[in-house]
Design an enzyme around this catalytic site. Structure first.
Site, PDB file in Angstrom:
ATOM      1  N   ARG A 104     -68.219  98.625 -19.801  1.00 52.90           N
ATOM      2  CA  ARG A 104     -67.861  99.354 -18.247  1.00 52.90           C
ATOM      3  C   ARG A 104     -69.075  99.783 -18.055  1.00 52.90           C
ATOM      4  O   ARG A 104     -68.754  99.690 -16.769  1.00 52.90           O
ATOM      5  CB  ARG A 104     -67.297 100.661 -19.244  1.00 52.90           C
ATOM      6  CG  ARG A 104     -65.895 100.852 -20.037  1.00 52.90           C
ATOM      7  CD  ARG A 104     -65.752 101.985 -20.498  1.00 52.90           C
ATOM      8  NE  ARG A 104     -64.403 101.620 -20.993  1.00 52.90           N
ATOM      9  CZ  ARG A 104     -63.215 102.047 -22.635  1.00 52.90           C
ATOM     10  NH1 ARG A 104     -64.816 101.384 -22.976  1.00 52.90           N
ATOM     11  NH2 ARG A 104     -62.340 101.554 -22.500  1.00 52.90           N
ATOM     12  N   TYR A 121     -55.461  85.309 -19.493  1.00 53.57           N
ATOM     13  CA  TYR A 121     -54.338  86.485 -20.262  1.00 53.57           C
ATOM     14  C   TYR A 121     -53.671  84.945 -20.395  1.00 53.57           C
ATOM     15  O   TYR A 121     -52.513  84.716 -19.315  1.00 53.57           O
ATOM     16  CB  TYR A 121     -53.842  87.130 -19.562  1.00 53.57           C
ATOM     17  CG  TYR A 121     -54.851  88.531 -19.792  1.00 53.57           C
ATOM     18  CD1 TYR A 121     -54.919  88.895 -21.508  1.00 53.57           C
ATOM     19  CD2 TYR A 121     -55.301  89.855 -19.351  1.00 53.57           C
ATOM     20  CE1 TYR A 121     -55.691  90.170 -21.054  1.00 53.57           C
ATOM     21  CE2 TYR A 121     -55.856  90.402 -19.534  1.00 53.57           C
ATOM     22  CZ  TYR A 121     -56.086  90.562 -21.143  1.00 53.57           C
ATOM     23  OH  TYR A 121     -56.624  92.009 -21.515  1.00 53.57           O
ATOM     24  N   ARG A 141     -51.773 104.096 -23.822  1.00 58.38           N
ATOM     25  CA  ARG A 141     -52.970 104.975 -23.136  1.00 58.38           C
ATOM     26  C   ARG A 141     -52.026 105.496 -22.570  1.00 58.38           C
ATOM     27  O   ARG A 141     -52.012 105.826 -21.011  1.00 58.38           O
ATOM     28  CB  ARG A 141     -54.205 103.838 -22.121  1.00 58.38           C
ATOM     29  CG  ARG A 141     -54.462 102.243 -22.789  1.00 58.38           C
ATOM     30  CD  ARG A 141     -54.654 101.522 -21.468  1.00 58.38           C
ATOM     31  NE  ARG A 141     -55.252 100.132 -22.179  1.00 58.38           N
ATOM     32  CZ  ARG A 141     -55.423  98.978 -21.164  1.00 58.38           C
ATOM     33  NH1 ARG A 141     -55.305  99.288 -20.184  1.00 58.38           N
ATOM     34  NH2 ARG A 141     -56.052  97.929 -22.215  1.00 58.38           N
ATOM     35  N   LYS A 156     -61.161  84.875 -27.593  1.00 56.20           N
ATOM     36  CA  LYS A 156     -61.291  87.210 -27.777  1.00 56.20           C
ATOM     37  C   LYS A 156     -60.955  88.294 -28.365  1.00 56.20           C
ATOM     38  O   LYS A 156     -59.660  87.759 -27.456  1.00 56.20           O
ATOM     39  CB  LYS A 156     -62.322  87.039 -25.736  1.00 56.20           C
ATOM     40  CG  LYS A 156     -62.211  88.654 -25.826  1.00 56.20           C
ATOM     41  CD  LYS A 156     -62.800  88.794 -24.215  1.00 56.20           C
ATOM     42  CE  LYS A 156     -63.103  90.156 -24.730  1.00 56.20           C
ATOM     43  NZ  LYS A 156     -61.710  91.104 -24.074  1.00 56.20           N
ATOM     44  N   SER A 161     -61.952  87.665 -14.954  1.00 53.78           N
ATOM     45  CA  SER A 161     -60.569  88.269 -16.065  1.00 53.78           C
ATOM     46  C   SER A 161     -58.943  87.520 -15.075  1.00 53.78           C
ATOM     47  O   SER A 161     -60.017  86.569 -13.820  1.00 53.78           O
ATOM     48  CB  SER A 161     -60.353  89.630 -15.467  1.00 53.78           C
ATOM     49  OG  SER A 161     -59.176  89.999 -15.719  1.00 53.78           O
ATOM     50  N   HIS A 168     -61.279  95.183 -27.470  1.00 53.85           N
ATOM     51  CA  HIS A 168     -61.312  95.335 -26.310  1.00 53.85           C
ATOM     52  C   HIS A 168     -61.844  96.709 -25.304  1.00 53.85           C
ATOM     53  O   HIS A 168     -61.393  97.682 -24.674  1.00 53.85           O
ATOM     54  CB  HIS A 168     -59.913  95.723 -26.281  1.00 53.85           C
ATOM     55  CG  HIS A 168     -59.215  94.697 -25.022  1.00 53.85           C
ATOM     56  ND1 HIS A 168     -58.485  93.247 -24.480  1.00 53.85           N
ATOM     57  CD2 HIS A 168     -59.329  95.443 -24.078  1.00 53.85           C
ATOM     58  CE1 HIS A 168     -57.808  93.578 -23.776  1.00 53.85           C
ATOM     59  NE2 HIS A 168     -58.459  94.698 -22.839  1.00 53.85           N
ATOM     60  N   SER A 180     -68.043  95.440 -26.887  1.00 57.65           N
ATOM     61  CA  SER A 180     -67.310  97.132 -27.028  1.00 57.65           C
ATOM     62  C   SER A 180     -68.007  97.639 -27.592  1.00 57.65           C
ATOM     63  O   SER A 180     -68.547  98.206 -28.994  1.00 57.65           O
ATOM     64  CB  SER A 180     -66.309  96.819 -28.582  1.00 57.65           C
ATOM     65  OG  SER A 180     -65.125  96.287 -28.219  1.00 57.65           O
ATOM     66  N   PRO A 233     -65.368  90.539 -18.620  1.00 61.23           N
ATOM     67  CA  PRO A 233     -64.637  90.113 -18.162  1.00 61.23           C
ATOM     68  C   PRO A 233     -63.440  91.705 -18.136  1.00 61.23           C
ATOM     69  O   PRO A 233     -62.893  92.514 -19.544  1.00 61.23           O
ATOM     70  CB  PRO A 233     -63.158  89.559 -18.915  1.00 61.23           C
ATOM     71  CG  PRO A 233     -62.987  88.767 -19.969  1.00 61.23           C
ATOM     72  CD  PRO A 233     -64.451  89.733 -20.428  1.00 61.23           C
ATOM     73  N   SER A 257     -63.709  91.773 -30.075  1.00 66.51           N
ATOM     74  CA  SER A 257     -63.722  92.891 -30.060  1.00 66.51           C
ATOM     75  C   SER A 257     -62.949  93.331 -29.835  1.00 66.51           C
ATOM     76  O   SER A 257     -61.900  93.069 -30.644  1.00 66.51           O
ATOM     77  CB  SER A 257     -63.500  91.846 -28.317  1.00 66.51           C
ATOM     78  OG  SER A 257     -63.345  93.245 -27.535  1.00 66.51           O
ATOM     79  N   THR A 273     -58.162  85.938 -24.407  1.00 71.73           N
ATOM     80  CA  THR A 273     -57.567  86.742 -24.984  1.00 71.73           C
ATOM     81  C   THR A 273     -56.522  86.649 -25.129  1.00 71.73           C
ATOM     82  O   THR A 273     -54.903  87.096 -24.883  1.00 71.73           O
ATOM     83  CB  THR A 273     -58.303  87.979 -24.157  1.00 71.73           C
ATOM     84  OG1 THR A 273     -59.204  88.516 -23.153  1.00 71.73           O
ATOM     85  CG2 THR A 273     -58.173  89.564 -24.440  1.00 71.73           C
TER      86      THR A 273
HETATM   87  C1  LIG Z   1     -61.278  97.946 -17.190  1.00 68.69           C
HETATM   88  C2  LIG Z   1     -61.449  97.661 -17.845  1.00 68.69           C
HETATM   89  C3  LIG Z   1     -60.660  96.398 -17.887  1.00 68.69           C
HETATM   90  C4  LIG Z   1     -60.406  95.316 -18.845  1.00 68.69           C
HETATM   91  N1  LIG Z   1     -59.599  93.990 -19.074  1.00 68.69           N
HETATM   92  C5  LIG Z   1     -60.332  92.978 -19.233  1.00 68.69           C
HETATM   93  C6  LIG Z   1     -59.550  92.080 -18.992  1.00 68.69           C
HETATM   94  O1  LIG Z   1     -58.515  91.577 -17.907  1.00 68.69           O
HETATM   95  N2  LIG Z   1     -59.420  90.472 -19.887  1.00 68.69           N
HETATM   96  C7  LIG Z   1     -60.471  91.152 -21.327  1.00 68.69           C
HETATM   97  O2  LIG Z   1     -59.424  89.442 -22.409  1.00 68.69           O
HETATM   98  N3  LIG Z   1     -60.600  92.287 -21.333  1.00 68.69           N
HETATM   99  C8  LIG Z   1     -60.662  92.980 -20.392  1.00 68.69           C
HETATM  100  N4  LIG Z   1     -61.445  94.272 -20.757  1.00 68.69           N
HETATM  101  C9  LIG Z   1     -62.344  94.251 -22.109  1.00 68.69           C
HETATM  102  C10 LIG Z   1     -63.101  93.841 -21.894  1.00 68.69           C
HETATM  103  O3  LIG Z   1     -63.352  92.408 -21.683  1.00 68.69           O
HETATM  104  C11 LIG Z   1     -64.548  94.376 -23.075  1.00 68.69           C
HETATM  105  O4  LIG Z   1     -64.350  93.909 -24.353  1.00 68.69           O
HETATM  106  C12 LIG Z   1     -64.304  95.665 -23.049  1.00 68.69           C
HETATM  107  O5  LIG Z   1     -65.061  96.782 -22.289  1.00 68.69           O
HETATM  108  C13 LIG Z   1     -65.789  96.134 -23.990  1.00 68.69           C
HETATM  109  O6  LIG Z   1     -65.919  97.761 -24.128  1.00 68.69           O
HETATM  110  P1  LIG Z   1     -67.118  97.864 -23.463  1.00 68.69           P
HETATM  111  O7  LIG Z   1     -67.333  97.893 -22.032  1.00 68.69           O
HETATM  112  O8  LIG Z   1     -67.022  99.603 -24.218  1.00 68.69           O
HETATM  113  O9  LIG Z   1     -68.464  97.809 -23.953  1.00 68.69           O
HETATM  114  C14 LIG Z   1     -60.941  95.585 -19.622  1.00 68.69           C
HETATM  115  C15 LIG Z   1     -62.812  96.370 -19.950  1.00 68.69           C
HETATM  116  C16 LIG Z   1     -61.643  97.434 -19.646  1.00 68.69           C
HETATM  117  C17 LIG Z   1     -62.589  98.956 -19.339  1.00 68.69           C
HETATM  118  C1  LIG Z   2     -52.795  93.673 -20.783  1.00 69.86           C
HETATM  119  C2  LIG Z   2     -54.144  94.582 -20.219  1.00 69.86           C
HETATM  120  C3  LIG Z   2     -54.354  93.991 -18.792  1.00 69.86           C
HETATM  121  C4  LIG Z   2     -56.214  94.542 -18.949  1.00 69.86           C
HETATM  122  C5  LIG Z   2     -57.132  94.688 -19.935  1.00 69.86           C
HETATM  123  O1  LIG Z   2     -57.364  94.026 -20.065  1.00 69.86           O
HETATM  124  C6  LIG Z   2     -56.862  96.004 -19.423  1.00 69.86           C
HETATM  125  O2  LIG Z   2     -56.754  96.740 -19.096  1.00 69.86           O
HETATM  126  O3  LIG Z   2     -57.763  96.426 -20.788  1.00 69.86           O
END
Ligand SMILES: Cc1cc2nc3c(=O)[nH]c(=O)nc-3n(C[C@H](O)[C@H](O)[C@H](O)COP(=O)(O)O)c2cc1C
Ligand SMILES: CCCCC(=O)C(=O)O
Length: 389
Positions: A332, A149, A184, A252, A127, A277, A309, A98, A275, A175
């Site tokens: 990503r 969320y 950040r 998650k 997401s 995140h 991750s 997501p 994860s 999550t």
């Molecule tokens: C731009 C961005 C937005 C994300 N938004 C969410 C989200 O809305 N909900 C969520 O559970 N994880 C979110 N994540 C985390 C991803 O689901 C995932 O755990 C993470 O991207 C894994 O790391 P990697 O992309 O470096 O492999 C987000 C990650 C990124 C990069």
């Molecule tokens: C509270 C985080 C909302 C979006 C998200 O998961 C992210 O930007 O990583």
């Protein structure tokens, strides 16, 4: 029958006529290409890590320091990449993680991602922070799960889950590692939060319960900011979620094996996603891959455990599976494909990953994902220094 590795043959055949792929096939080089086409604010949001970026780097190092010891002569001419989760067969052990606010990368956002995922047969985890409503995404998507969320208002939470269930999402991913945004610097330095610029709020602006709670003449964004997250969420809340849906629920963002065990003991969840995140929440956190074996040991072999991750390549997927994951969430890199070329860019990234995984299985002597066992990895010279007891 077509196999994922055929994509490689097609590239070489096209090369006879002088053709080359429009985007790099190096899944670790997409980041640099995408950086060049995204706005600085989008680069900050998508590429950015929390704090010093230590956990972001650690995620990659955790894969880099593990090495495969492939097996030969096992007749792996055809590979079956499929896995079974919650009674359904997935064509490969890969789902799209997501990722919120995808219109920061491309105007079509999640719609383009969903179309490419459907074409590749890869499930999408949508997401809560999607820039298109979950119904609009469902209309163009293939297999799909919904990431929740948990809003501060239970009625809104119930509404989102109900809508997801009605729109054919087949699992709920709750999550729990983002009760608040991490610190950040890349976003803070540019003062940029996509949601406050109208990205990633469509599931709220299309939600009747959310809209009913909007004070007369009140601002949607302010109402969103009040409702979006629930930092007070605790274990006692989990059983309630079970009462509002019959779908499987995955937690998650779990890292500590005791948390994974506790969730299962509550009988409130059906699976866990290990994860951090992507290093975007608590900087200094352990790499997800490093705690995966301990989480697997804590929950036993019958509970689905996924990991994300830092997954980038086919070899990474093998390493995750060898350490006990049933499947991975790919994050990503697909957003980089989206930024570079919309739906076609996401399709390219998925084609590359699945071809790489298929070839990795061939080269490691794995006919099926069941053959990806711990002995495929070199035992670590320096085992993890922590014992969770
Ligand atoms: C731009 C961005 C937005 C994300 N938004 C969410 C989200 O809305 N909900 C969520 O559970 N994880 C979110 N994540 C985390 C991803 O689901 C995932 O755990 C993470 O991207 C894994 O790391 P990697 O992309 O470096 O492999 C987000 C990650 C990124 C990069
Ligand atoms: C509270 C985080 C909302 C979006 C998200 O998961 C992210 O930007 O990583």
């Amino acid at each position: 029958m077509a196999t994922p590795a055929d994509a490689v043959r097609e590239i070489y055949l096209a090369g006879i006529g002088g053709g080359t792929p429009a985007l790099t096939t190096d899944l670790t080089a997409l980041e640099e290409q995408a950086r060049a086409v995204m706005t600085p604010a989008a680069v900050g949001y998508v590429l950015g890590d929390a704090g010093t970026g230590e956990t972001g780097r650690l995620n990659r190092r955790a894969y880099a320091r593990r090495h495969l010891v492939p097996r030969m002569l096992r007749g792996a001419a055809q590979r079956d990449l499929s896995v079974s989760l919650f009674g359904r067969t997935l064509s490969s052990p890969v789902l799209l993680a997501p990722i919120a606010a995808q219109t920061v990368a491309h105007p079509e956002g999640e719609l383009a991602t969903a179309r490419a995922a459907a074409e590749a047969g890869v499930p999408l985890v949508l997401s809560t922070g999607s820039s298109h409503s979950l119904e609009d995404v469902a209309a163009v998507a293939g297999p799909r799960w919904f990431q929740l969320y948990w809003p501060s208002d239970r009625a809104v939470a119930a509404s989102l889950v109900r809508r997801a269930e009605q729109s054919g999402y087949t699992a709920i991913v709750l999550t729990v590692d983002a009760p608040t945004f991490g610190y950040r610097p890349t976003d803070l330095d540019s003062g940029y939060l996509p949601f406050l610029h109208g990205h990633g709020i469509a599931n709220f602006t299309s939600d009747p319960v959310f809209l009913a709670g909007l004070p007369d003449g009140g601002s949607v964004l302010q109402h969103w900011a009040r409702v979006f997250a629930n930092p007070a969420l605790d274990w006692d809340d989990l059983p309630w979620l079970r009462t509002v849906t019959s779908l499987p629920i995955l937690l998650k963002g779990v890292l500590h094996p005791a948390d994974a065990r506790r969730a299962l003991d509550l009988e409130a969840v059906d699976g866990v996603i290990v994860s951090n995140h992507g290093g975007r929440q608590l900087d200094g956190t352990v790499a997800a891959l490093d705690v995966l074996p301990a989480v697997r040991a804590a929950v036993g072999n019958d509970v689905p455990v996924l990991v994300d991750s830092g997954v980038r390549t086919g070899s990474d997927v093998l390493k995750a599976l060898a350490l006990g994951a049933d499947a991975v969430l790919y994050g990503r890199p697909y957003l980089y494909g989206l930024a570079l070329d919309g739906q076609a860019g996401v399709a390219h990234v998925l084609r590359c990953l699945l071809a790489d995984l298929d070839l990795a299985m061939a080269l490691a002597g794995c006919r099926s994902t069941a053959d990806v066992t711990p002995d495929l990895l070199m035992p670590e010279a320096h085992p993890a220094p922590y014992d969770f007891g």
